[in-house]
Scaffold this active site. Structure first.
Site, PDB file in Angstrom:
ATOM      1  N   ASP A 106       0.555  -1.388   0.043  1.00 21.39           N
ATOM      2  CA  ASP A 106      -0.036  -0.104   0.554  1.00 21.39           C
ATOM      3  C   ASP A 106       1.008   1.790   0.419  1.00 21.39           C
ATOM      4  O   ASP A 106       2.062   1.475  -0.006  1.00 21.39           O
ATOM      5  CB  ASP A 106      -0.932  -0.168   0.970  1.00 21.39           C
ATOM      6  CG  ASP A 106      -1.887  -0.977   1.207  1.00 21.39           C
ATOM      7  OD1 ASP A 106      -2.273  -1.563   0.261  1.00 21.39           O
ATOM      8  OD2 ASP A 106      -2.765  -1.746   2.491  1.00 21.39           O
TER       9      ASP A 106
HETATM   10  N1  URA Z   1      -1.211  -5.545   4.423  1.00 23.89           N
HETATM   11  C1  URA Z   1      -2.247  -3.943   4.048  1.00 23.89           C
HETATM   12  O1  URA Z   1      -2.907  -3.420   4.250  1.00 23.89           O
HETATM   13  N2  URA Z   1      -0.807  -3.392   3.707  1.00 23.89           N
HETATM   14  C2  URA Z   1       0.190  -3.562   2.779  1.00 23.89           C
HETATM   15  O2  URA Z   1       0.969  -3.177   2.382  1.00 23.89           O
HETATM   16  C3  URA Z   1       0.396  -5.099   3.038  1.00 23.89           C
HETATM   17  C4  URA Z   1      -0.017  -6.062   3.586  1.00 23.89           C
END
Ligand code: URA
Length: 256
Positions: A106
């Site tokens: 993310d």
């Molecule tokens: N879980 C999440 O919520 N975000 C990420 O970037 C990776 C795993």
């Protein structure tokens, strides 16, 4: 770069603009070499990283590349984006061509990202059946307790995808910090899992993929090539460069 396989005769006939019968003749005359070995059949297949020579002339010589990168917070896991800096923007311009990301993080997650031009290798690492684990350091807004450990281990129902998450390991490091290890990567998975406890994630950082840890010498935004040793340990699929280095020890072909 997609490492889709194609027949050797089709490849040579297109490259040299000759018909397939001509390729067959060349093969019978021992004029075609693939990855340092004499080609044995026109039906054999090659991929984007096969080293192909005819009469000593190189028709294809693509080098596979494998990089680790320290993704900073705020950069998007994309190769192109009109609004935000992307992972590829972090690399020098002359090093970006053909690279893609192995999975995603993310925008506000930091940590280990892998990049490659070897589609076979990235497909293997991200395939659910490969069960490659990913470990994240998570900082939470509210205190943790032992109930989280069993809930993560049991799996949670995600209504949107109608799936039960695979058993995940949660290790409590301190009141607000934990290590979470997943063998999958559903959309916002970690945030959604802590969301069940109404406990917002305030910081998320990926420390490792399989047994490959983010190099602590890499500052956010920096990257480096993986070593042969690292490549060997992260995956059961042989990276192409390992095959290439084995081939390098073979006798040099004669020039015809
Ligand atoms: N879980 C999440 O919520 N975000 C990420 O970037 C990776 C795993």
């Amino acid at each position: 770069m997609p490492s889709k396989r194609t027949r050797l005769d089709r490849f040579i006939s297109a490259k040299l603009t000759i018909n397939r019968r001509g390729v067959k003749l060349m093969l019978a005359q021992n004029r075609i070499w693939v990855d340092g070995c004499l080609a044995i059949s026109v039906q054999q297949t090659i991929d984007a990283f096969s080293f192909v020579q005819v009469d000593g002339q190189t028709l294809q010589d693509n080098q596979p590349r494998y990089l680790m990168l320290h993704k900073p917070i705020g950069v998007v896991s994309a190769t192109k984006d009109d609004q935000h800096r992307t992972i590829l923007d972090l690399l020098p311009e002359n090093q970006r061509a053909g690279l893609h990301m192995v999975g995603r993080l993310d925008r506000y997650t930091s940590g280990l990202m892998l990049l490659t031009n070897d589609g076979r290798w990235s497909r293997h690492l991200t395939a659910p059946e490969s069960k490659v684990s990913k470990t994240y350091h998570v900082t939470l807004q509210n205190p943790l307790n032992e109930d989280y450990i069993s809930a993560f281990q049991q799996g949670m129902h995600f209504a949107y995808e109608d799936i039960i998450t695979r058993p995940a390991q949660l290790q409590i490091l301190s009141e607000f910090d934990a290590l979470v290890t997943l063998q999958e990567g559903k959309y916002h998975q970690i945030k959604r899992m802590f969301g069940r406890f109404r406990n917002p994630v305030v910081k998320l950082h990926r420390q490792s993929i399989g047994n490959l840890a983010l190099d602590p010498a890499l500052a956010p935004g920096e990257s480096r090539a993986l070593s042969q040793q690292e490549l060997k340990h992260i995956s059961t699929v042989h990276p192409r460069c390992e095959i290439a280095s084995e081939l390098a020890s073979l006798p040099v072909q004669p020039t015809l």
